[in-house]
Design a protein around this motif. Structure first.
Motif, PDB file in Angstrom:
ATOM      1  N   GLU A   1     -23.710  -7.284  36.401  1.00  0.00           N
ATOM      2  CA  GLU A   1     -24.549  -6.931  35.257  1.00  0.00           C
ATOM      3  C   GLU A   1     -25.214  -8.154  34.634  1.00  0.00           C
ATOM      4  O   GLU A   1     -26.403  -8.125  34.307  1.00  0.00           O
ATOM      5  CB  GLU A   1     -23.732  -6.181  34.206  1.00  0.00           C
TER       6      GLU A   1
ATOM      7  N   LYS B   1     -17.829  -6.676  38.192  1.00  0.00           N
ATOM      8  CA  LYS B   1     -18.699  -5.824  37.369  1.00  0.00           C
ATOM      9  C   LYS B   1     -19.490  -6.675  36.371  1.00  0.00           C
ATOM     10  O   LYS B   1     -20.682  -6.464  36.172  1.00  0.00           O
ATOM     11  CB  LYS B   1     -17.872  -4.779  36.627  1.00  0.00           C
TER      12      LYS B   1
ATOM     13  N   GLN C   1     -24.763   3.127  44.249  1.00  0.00           N
ATOM     14  CA  GLN C   1     -25.062   4.023  43.125  1.00  0.00           C
ATOM     15  C   GLN C   1     -25.156   3.225  41.828  1.00  0.00           C
ATOM     16  O   GLN C   1     -24.444   3.476  40.863  1.00  0.00           O
ATOM     17  CB  GLN C   1     -24.017   5.142  43.038  1.00  0.00           C
TER      18      GLN C   1
ATOM     19  N   SER D   1     -25.481  -2.050  36.716  1.00  0.00           N
ATOM     20  CA  SER D   1     -24.068  -1.741  36.552  1.00  0.00           C
ATOM     21  C   SER D   1     -23.706  -0.622  37.518  1.00  0.00           C
ATOM     22  O   SER D   1     -24.580   0.026  38.096  1.00  0.00           O
ATOM     23  CB  SER D   1     -23.768  -1.325  35.104  1.00  0.00           C
ATOM     24  N   CYS D   2     -22.416  -0.412  37.682  1.00  0.00           N
ATOM     25  CA  CYS D   2     -21.949   0.681  38.533  1.00  0.00           C
ATOM     26  C   CYS D   2     -20.553   1.065  38.080  1.00  0.00           C
ATOM     27  O   CYS D   2     -19.848   0.282  37.440  1.00  0.00           O
ATOM     28  CB  CYS D   2     -21.959   0.283  40.004  1.00  0.00           C
ATOM     29  N   ASP D   3     -20.166   2.289  38.410  1.00  0.00           N
ATOM     30  CA  ASP D   3     -18.835   2.773  38.028  1.00  0.00           C
ATOM     31  C   ASP D   3     -17.759   2.276  38.975  1.00  0.00           C
ATOM     32  O   ASP D   3     -16.643   2.007  38.556  1.00  0.00           O
ATOM     33  CB  ASP D   3     -18.805   4.306  37.986  1.00  0.00           C
ATOM     34  N   THR D   4     -18.101   2.190  40.256  1.00  0.00           N
ATOM     35  CA  THR D   4     -17.075   1.818  41.227  1.00  0.00           C
ATOM     36  C   THR D   4     -17.552   0.680  42.122  1.00  0.00           C
ATOM     37  O   THR D   4     -18.716   0.613  42.511  1.00  0.00           O
ATOM     38  CB  THR D   4     -16.679   3.010  42.134  1.00  0.00           C
TER      39      THR D   4
ATOM     40  N   ASP E   1     -12.960  -6.589  37.412  1.00  0.00           N
ATOM     41  CA  ASP E   1     -13.679  -6.711  36.141  1.00  0.00           C
ATOM     42  C   ASP E   1     -14.719  -7.829  36.213  1.00  0.00           C
ATOM     43  O   ASP E   1     -15.837  -7.693  35.703  1.00  0.00           O
ATOM     44  CB  ASP E   1     -12.711  -6.983  34.990  1.00  0.00           C
TER      45      ASP E   1
END
Length: 186
Positions: A98, A94, A132, A104-107, A91
């Motif tokens: 940002e 992430k 990604q 940002s990214c999902d993974t 967390d």
């Protein structure tokens, strides 16, 4: 397979004296009994831990340039920051990505966790890779001033030669990226 004895040279703590309590770090002096029975002191910096992110966008690494007061100069580094109390490193990674870059990214995938200076500090850094990425807006802390740049692997290596990149987490990330480009895995 022979089990590893992690306490082979254990130093038994006899007493701990708190010297300094700051917002990020604390300093203590421990009196210890050495394996040979002698007594010694150890100055220890306690740190909550940190995260760092190797963020790749279009085969370029996101870096931030900021002033580092202990070095009295600017540094180019990967996005990073300290863990808040009880915060999960994933967390935090992430959040820092940002806040500092706007991406940002999902993974995120953990590359490695390592201690920065185990001779006197317990700080551990959890290094993640993010791919990604989705562009958004940065949300810097009020005492944070930095520029975001995306650089190639060749540029990163040049910055290392010039000393513009000279911190362990960013050098580790550059080498991890180089290994990835050669092998396809981290």
């Amino acid at each position: 397979m022979t089990p590893i004895n992690h306490k082979k040279f254990e130093e038994v703590t006899l007493s701990t004296e708190s010297i300094f309590q700051g917002k990020i770090i604390s300093l203590q002096v421990d009196t210890v009994r050495l394996p040979n029975g002698n007594i010694a002191t150890r100055e220890i910096v306690k740190h909550p831990g940190a995260v760092a992110v190797l963020a790749i966008v279009d085969d370029r690494m996101l870096v931030v340039e900021q002033y580092r007061k202990p070095l009295e100069r600017n540094q180019i580094e990967i996005p990073a920051g300290k863990l808040d109390a009880g915060e999960d490193p994933l967390d935090a990674a992430k959040r820092e990505l940002e806040e500092e870059t706007g991406y940002s990214c999902d993974t995120l995938k953990l590359i490695s966790s390592f201690y920065t200076s185990p001779g006197f500090a317990d700080e551990i850094i959890h290094l993640y890779v993010a791919e990604q990425l989705i562009k958004g807006e940065a949300h810097l802390d009020e005492d944070e001033f930095l520029d975001v740049e995306s650089i190639t692997l060749d540029q990163a290596q040049q910055y290392m030669r010039e000393g513009r990149i000279s911190d362990a987490k960013t050098i580790t990330a550059v080498y991890a990226w180089q290994v990835y480009k050669l092998t396809g895995s981290f």
